[in-house]
Design a protein around this motif. Sequence first.
Motif, PDB file in Angstrom:
ATOM      1  N   PRO A 161       0.803  -1.228   0.000  1.00  0.00           N
ATOM      2  CA  PRO A 161       0.000   0.000   0.000  1.00  0.00           C
ATOM      3  C   PRO A 161       0.838   1.281   0.000  1.00  0.00           C
ATOM      4  CG  PRO A 161       0.172  -0.863   2.231  1.00  0.00           C
ATOM      5  CD  PRO A 161       0.863  -1.854   1.332  1.00  0.00           C
ATOM      6  N   HIS A 162       0.333   2.323  -0.664  1.00  0.00           N
ATOM      7  CA  HIS A 162       0.851   3.669  -0.377  1.00  0.00           C
ATOM      8  C   HIS A 162       0.084   4.193   0.834  1.00  0.00           C
ATOM      9  CE1 HIS A 162      -2.764   5.125  -2.337  1.00  0.00           C
ATOM     10  NE2 HIS A 162      -2.373   4.721  -3.546  1.00  0.00           N
ATOM     11  N   LEU A 163       0.402   5.397   1.282  1.00  0.00           N
ATOM     12  CA  LEU A 163      -0.194   5.889   2.538  1.00  0.00           C
ATOM     13  C   LEU A 163      -1.718   5.859   2.510  1.00  0.00           C
ATOM     14  CD1 LEU A 163       2.107   8.957   3.335  1.00  0.00           C
ATOM     15  CD2 LEU A 163       1.779   6.940   4.794  1.00  0.00           C
ATOM     16  N   GLY A 164      -2.302   6.249   1.374  1.00  0.00           N
ATOM     17  CA  GLY A 164      -3.767   6.296   1.272  1.00  0.00           C
ATOM     18  C   GLY A 164      -4.373   4.903   1.396  1.00  0.00           C
ATOM     19  N   GLU A 165      -3.714   3.936   0.754  1.00  0.00           N
ATOM     20  CA  GLU A 165      -4.216   2.557   0.832  1.00  0.00           C
ATOM     21  C   GLU A 165      -4.024   1.988   2.239  1.00  0.00           C
ATOM     22  OE1 GLU A 165      -3.481   1.555  -3.894  1.00  0.00           O
ATOM     23  OE2 GLU A 165      -1.809   1.430  -2.482  1.00  0.00           O
ATOM     24  N   MET A 166      -2.926   2.369   2.895  1.00  0.00           N
ATOM     25  CA  MET A 166      -2.707   1.903   4.272  1.00  0.00           C
ATOM     26  C   MET A 166      -3.762   2.493   5.199  1.00  0.00           C
ATOM     27  SD  MET A 166      -0.678  -0.189   5.721  1.00  0.00           S
ATOM     28  CE  MET A 166      -0.605  -0.742   7.427  1.00  0.00           C
ATOM     29  N   LEU A 198       4.999  -0.463   3.029  1.00  0.00           N
ATOM     30  CA  LEU A 198       4.343   0.853   3.079  1.00  0.00           C
ATOM     31  C   LEU A 198       5.195   1.818   2.257  1.00  0.00           C
ATOM     32  CD1 LEU A 198       2.169   2.779   4.161  1.00  0.00           C
ATOM     33  CD2 LEU A 198       3.608   3.127   6.190  1.00  0.00           C
ATOM     34  N   LYS A 199       4.647   2.199   1.094  1.00  0.00           N
ATOM     35  CA  LYS A 199       5.439   2.948   0.104  1.00  0.00           C
ATOM     36  C   LYS A 199       5.358   4.457   0.323  1.00  0.00           C
ATOM     37  CE  LYS A 199       3.003   1.165  -3.270  1.00  0.00           C
ATOM     38  NZ  LYS A 199       2.473   0.601  -4.531  1.00  0.00           N
ATOM     39  N   GLY A 200       6.411   5.134  -0.071  1.00  0.00           N
ATOM     40  CA  GLY A 200       6.433   6.586   0.014  1.00  0.00           C
ATOM     41  C   GLY A 200       7.850   7.072  -0.179  1.00  0.00           C
ATOM     42  N   LYS A 201       8.129   8.270   0.280  1.00  0.00           N
ATOM     43  CA  LYS A 201       9.486   8.811   0.191  1.00  0.00           C
ATOM     44  C   LYS A 201      10.461   7.852   0.871  1.00  0.00           C
ATOM     45  CE  LYS A 201      12.373  12.720   1.512  1.00  0.00           C
ATOM     46  NZ  LYS A 201      13.434  12.183   0.631  1.00  0.00           N
ATOM     47  N   ALA A 223       6.790   9.773  -8.479  1.00  0.00           N
ATOM     48  CA  ALA A 223       5.427  10.136  -8.069  1.00  0.00           C
ATOM     49  C   ALA A 223       4.549  10.314  -9.310  1.00  0.00           C
ATOM     50  CB  ALA A 223       5.470  11.411  -7.221  1.00  0.00           C
ATOM     51  N   LYS A 224       4.335   9.173  -9.989  1.00  0.00           N
ATOM     52  CA  LYS A 224       3.544   9.170 -11.226  1.00  0.00           C
ATOM     53  C   LYS A 224       2.853   7.827 -11.343  1.00  0.00           C
ATOM     54  CE  LYS A 224       6.712  12.111 -13.800  1.00  0.00           C
ATOM     55  NZ  LYS A 224       8.130  11.879 -13.537  1.00  0.00           N
ATOM     56  N   GLY A 225       1.699   7.820 -11.978  1.00  0.00           N
ATOM     57  CA  GLY A 225       0.967   6.572 -12.184  1.00  0.00           C
ATOM     58  C   GLY A 225       1.839   5.538 -12.861  1.00  0.00           C
ATOM     59  N   GLY A 226       1.851   4.340 -12.293  1.00  0.00           N
ATOM     60  CA  GLY A 226       2.605   3.244 -12.891  1.00  0.00           C
ATOM     61  C   GLY A 226       3.842   2.848 -12.102  1.00  0.00           C
ATOM     62  N   SER A 227       4.381   3.766 -11.288  1.00  0.00           N
ATOM     63  CA  SER A 227       5.589   3.420 -10.511  1.00  0.00           C
ATOM     64  C   SER A 227       5.334   2.238  -9.584  1.00  0.00           C
ATOM     65  CB  SER A 227       6.038   4.601  -9.650  1.00  0.00           C
ATOM     66  OG  SER A 227       6.338   5.706 -10.446  1.00  0.00           O
ATOM     67  N   GLY A 228       4.167   2.230  -8.983  1.00  0.00           N
ATOM     68  CA  GLY A 228       3.822   1.144  -8.062  1.00  0.00           C
ATOM     69  C   GLY A 228       3.690  -0.184  -8.802  1.00  0.00           C
ATOM     70  N   ASP A 229       3.165  -0.140 -10.018  1.00  0.00           N
ATOM     71  CA  ASP A 229       3.030  -1.357 -10.823  1.00  0.00           C
ATOM     72  C   ASP A 229       4.411  -1.949 -11.115  1.00  0.00           C
ATOM     73  OD1 ASP A 229       0.294  -0.764 -10.945  1.00  0.00           O
ATOM     74  OD2 ASP A 229       0.519   0.344 -12.824  1.00  0.00           O
TER      75      ASP A 229
HETATM   76  N1  APR Z   1      10.286   9.691  -3.245  1.00  0.00           N
HETATM   77  C1  APR Z   1      10.627   8.402  -3.346  1.00  0.00           C
HETATM   78  N2  APR Z   1       9.817   7.435  -3.859  1.00  0.00           N
HETATM   79  C2  APR Z   1       8.602   7.787  -4.284  1.00  0.00           C
HETATM   80  C3  APR Z   1       8.166   9.137  -4.239  1.00  0.00           C
HETATM   81  C4  APR Z   1       9.068  10.117  -3.686  1.00  0.00           C
HETATM   82  N3  APR Z   1       8.750  11.401  -3.584  1.00  0.00           N
HETATM   83  N4  APR Z   1       6.916   9.189  -4.755  1.00  0.00           N
HETATM   84  C5  APR Z   1       6.580   7.935  -5.107  1.00  0.00           C
HETATM   85  N5  APR Z   1       7.588   7.083  -4.827  1.00  0.00           N
HETATM   86  C6  APR Z   1       7.602   5.631  -5.043  1.00  0.00           C
HETATM   87  C7  APR Z   1       6.869   4.894  -3.933  1.00  0.00           C
HETATM   88  O1  APR Z   1       7.715   4.536  -2.893  1.00  0.00           O
HETATM   89  C8  APR Z   1       6.335   3.666  -4.687  1.00  0.00           C
HETATM   90  O2  APR Z   1       7.321   2.678  -4.812  1.00  0.00           O
HETATM   91  O3  APR Z   1       6.900   5.310  -6.239  1.00  0.00           O
HETATM   92  C9  APR Z   1       6.002   4.226  -6.044  1.00  0.00           C
HETATM   93  C10 APR Z   1       4.573   4.739  -6.160  1.00  0.00           C
HETATM   94  O4  APR Z   1       3.660   3.714  -5.973  1.00  0.00           O
HETATM   95  P1  APR Z   1       2.078   4.039  -5.901  1.00  0.00           P
HETATM   96  O5  APR Z   1       1.819   5.053  -4.873  1.00  0.00           O
HETATM   97  O6  APR Z   1       1.375   2.747  -5.841  1.00  0.00           O
HETATM   98  O7  APR Z   1       1.851   4.796  -7.281  1.00  0.00           O
HETATM   99  P2  APR Z   1       1.209   4.327  -8.648  1.00  0.00           P
HETATM  100  O8  APR Z   1       1.869   3.216  -9.280  1.00  0.00           O
HETATM  101  O9  APR Z   1       1.172   5.548  -9.434  1.00  0.00           O
HETATM  102  O10 APR Z   1      -0.195   3.907  -8.269  1.00  0.00           O
HETATM  103  C11 APR Z   1      -1.185   4.860  -8.213  1.00  0.00           C
HETATM  104  O11 APR Z   1      -2.420   2.908  -7.754  1.00  0.00           O
HETATM  105  O12 APR Z   1      -2.930   2.427  -5.642  1.00  0.00           O
HETATM  106  C12 APR Z   1      -3.451   2.875  -6.830  1.00  0.00           C
HETATM  107  O13 APR Z   1      -5.319   4.250  -6.424  1.00  0.00           O
HETATM  108  C13 APR Z   1      -3.957   4.272  -6.711  1.00  0.00           C
HETATM  109  O14 APR Z   1      -4.629   4.599  -8.984  1.00  0.00           O
HETATM  110  C14 APR Z   1      -3.632   4.870  -8.056  1.00  0.00           C
HETATM  111  C15 APR Z   1      -2.427   4.135  -8.487  1.00  0.00           C
END
Ligand code: APR
Length: 291
Positions: A161-166, A198-201, A223-229
């Motif tokens: 999860p990212h913060l919102g999902e957590m 728990l994903k984020g900075k 911080a763009k759609g697809g990074s999490g994928d």
């Molecule tokens: N610094 C370092 N890493 C970052 C930063 C940052 N400022 N911003 C994002 N990341 C990294 C996170 O750690 C994570 O590995 O990029 C990835 C982002 O993953 P997600 O938040 O899942 O982003 P994304 O793939 O865009 O997914 C967004 O997924 O969960 C659903 O509803 C959500 O539709 C949305 C989509």
Amino acid sequence: FSDQKQMRWQHMDVQRTFPKRTSFSHKGSHGKGAVVGGQLSMPGSVALTARAALRSGAGLLTVATVKDNIPVVANQCVEAMYHVWRDDQGILIDDSVSSLNHYDAIAIGMGMGRADESQKLTLRIVNEINRPVIVDADGLYHIKSDLEVVRARLAPLVITPHLGEMAMLTETTIAEIKQAPFSITKQFAQKYQVYVVLKGKFTIITTPRGEQVVTDTGNPGLAKGGSGDVLSGVILAFMMQHNERLPAIANACYLHGLTADMSITSGRHTETDLLASDVIDELSVAFRTIV
Ligand code: APR
Ligand code: MG
């Protein structure tokens, strides 16, 4: 996190734990993975996950998605195999779940959408598939509907999860999680016996026993759609190639972030233009620092 230094997962930890490919290895030695997701309106998500898994050393990879997406995904991912999953107007539905027992690990949820039928499918996979499963994105929304299924499951489950999902999973707010990210994730991981990423900075990885490490690579270019994928694909591939689960997950998070950092320090990309697919193409730059 000045008090958390001992938990920082560092480059030397990756070097120490990253598996070597032996000269006698064959595709079967590196695992057979599956990616399940992608409703009709989101074909790109599973393509990113699959391509990232292949670039991260997966031996064989199958994408299970709706029929009409397969030409699109296959165009991005010629090395993958395809499982035409039954769908209802472009939504994945509950079907042939037992076929997933043939894989060494499965990632589910990316681009899946939130339909009831996809929820049933997700819960059945969590309930019935006796293999490591990684649940991301919409899959996290689905498991929230029945966390008892998660708790009852015996095989490893990784949630990303990212913060919102957590916040959604723990019925709290992003602000509260930011106040106490270590203790909230630890409580959840131990209660439901899951690995939590728990994903984020900073990304905090927690095991079902409550061990925690942090990776601090990555930058706002991610911080763009697809990074999490993409991250889910790297985790999937590493889960099949590492003997231990915490190093597999931590190495994936570390190298995903390092790739984004090196794409920028090399001058090839900026935080503005970097795309998730660029991260896949640049993984070799980070991998080369450890082999
Ligand atoms: N610094 C370092 N890493 C970052 C930063 C940052 N400022 N911003 C994002 N990341 C990294 C996170 O750690 C994570 O590995 O990029 C990835 C982002 O993953 P997600 O938040 O899942 O982003 P994304 O793939 O865009 O997914 C967004 O997924 O969960 C659903 O509803 C959500 O539709 C949305 C989509
Ligand atoms: Mg996501």
